[in-house]
Write a protein that holds these residues in place. Structure first.
Motif, PDB file in Angstrom:
ATOM      1  N   ASN A  99     -18.900 -11.910  -2.797  1.00  0.00           N
ATOM      2  CA  ASN A  99     -19.255 -10.491  -2.780  1.00  0.00           C
ATOM      3  C   ASN A  99     -18.608  -9.753  -3.944  1.00  0.00           C
ATOM      4  OD1 ASN A  99     -20.515  -8.192  -1.726  1.00  0.00           O
ATOM      5  ND2 ASN A  99     -18.671  -7.620  -0.608  1.00  0.00           N
TER       6      ASN A  99
ATOM      7  N   TYR B 146     -20.478 -10.661  -7.095  1.00  0.00           N
ATOM      8  CA  TYR B 146     -21.768  -9.962  -7.087  1.00  0.00           C
ATOM      9  C   TYR B 146     -21.592  -8.494  -7.475  1.00  0.00           C
ATOM     10  CZ  TYR B 146     -26.029  -7.874  -5.221  1.00  0.00           C
ATOM     11  OH  TYR B 146     -27.187  -7.166  -5.081  1.00  0.00           O
ATOM     12  N   GLU B 147     -20.614  -7.845  -6.890  1.00  0.00           N
ATOM     13  CA  GLU B 147     -20.351  -6.437  -7.200  1.00  0.00           C
ATOM     14  C   GLU B 147     -19.970  -6.253  -8.667  1.00  0.00           C
ATOM     15  OE1 GLU B 147     -20.825  -3.693  -5.373  1.00  0.00           O
ATOM     16  OE2 GLU B 147     -21.646  -4.952  -3.780  1.00  0.00           O
TER      17      GLU B 147
ATOM     18  N   LYS C  57     -23.120  -6.543 -10.767  1.00  0.00           N
ATOM     19  CA  LYS C  57     -23.929  -5.332 -10.629  1.00  0.00           C
ATOM     20  C   LYS C  57     -23.320  -4.172 -11.421  1.00  0.00           C
ATOM     21  CE  LYS C  57     -27.314  -6.723  -8.252  1.00  0.00           C
ATOM     22  NZ  LYS C  57     -28.627  -6.767  -8.873  1.00  0.00           N
ATOM     23  N   SER C  58     -22.009  -4.083 -11.424  1.00  0.00           N
ATOM     24  CA  SER C  58     -21.334  -3.024 -12.189  1.00  0.00           C
ATOM     25  C   SER C  58     -21.587  -3.192 -13.682  1.00  0.00           C
ATOM     26  CB  SER C  58     -19.836  -3.038 -11.910  1.00  0.00           C
ATOM     27  OG  SER C  58     -19.579  -2.689 -10.579  1.00  0.00           O
TER      28      SER C  58
END
Length: 178
Positions: free
Chosen positions: A55, A58-59, A62-63
């Motif tokens: 997670n 993934y974050e 995305k950032s």
């Protein structure tokens, strides 16, 4: 009687040894069960930490993508503002050429300057909006009616329009036939 006492002592020792062995087996069984419970608990904790790590990765991705999109958008906005300001110079150079009308060295210099400026703008994606394909409300702004033009065709271009990387930068101001 001594043999009976020895026999009783031996029986007692054997019984104590059996009890001790039985107690050790029970402890071993309890220890194995405890260890299996600990292994199960550790496996669940590992799964949880793997999920948290996935997670977090993934974050982070995305950032990075969001920051890149915002950077591109900001770059496009700055380029758009800069190009709009330069279009004023293009218009002034075109007006100077039309006003001079004569072929002299000054007019040639202005034409070369205009050509150089337009080439530079094209390198950065600024191109003239097409006015030969008829009126298009997405690219042209009708400011009047030209009685000599056919219906829905552009009769006279008052100010050229430009696009920046396929997006409208400034609409062409045109006179349209009725």
């Amino acid at each position: 009687m001594a043999t009976e006492q020895n026999q009783d002592a031996q029986d007692l020792q054997q019984e104590q040894a059996e009890q001790q062995t039985q107690a050790e087996n029970e402890q071993a069984e309890v220890s194995v069960e405890d260890l299996q419970a600990q292994i199960t608990n550790l496996e669940e904790n590992l799964k949880l930490e793997k999920a948290r790590t996935a997670n977090a990765v993934y974050e982070a991705q995305k950032s990075v993508e969001r920051i890149q999109r915002e950077s591109e958008k900001h770059k496009d906005t700055v380029l758009e503002k800069f190009a709009k300001e330069l279009l004023e110079s293009v218009d002034n150079l075109e007006r100077a050429i039309q006003a001079a009308g004569e072929d002299n060295a000054v007019v040639e210099g202005v034409k070369l300057t205009l050509k150089s400026l337009l080439t530079t703008l094209e390198k950065f994606g600024v191109v003239e909006a097409d006015t030969t394909q008829g009126f298009n409300a997405d690219l042209h702004q009708a400011v009047g009616i030209d009685p000599n033009a056919k219906a829905n065709e552009i009769g006279n271009v008052l100010q050229k329009g430009y696009t920046l990387n396929g997006r409208l930068l400034r609409p062409a101001m045109v006179m349209v036939g009725q």
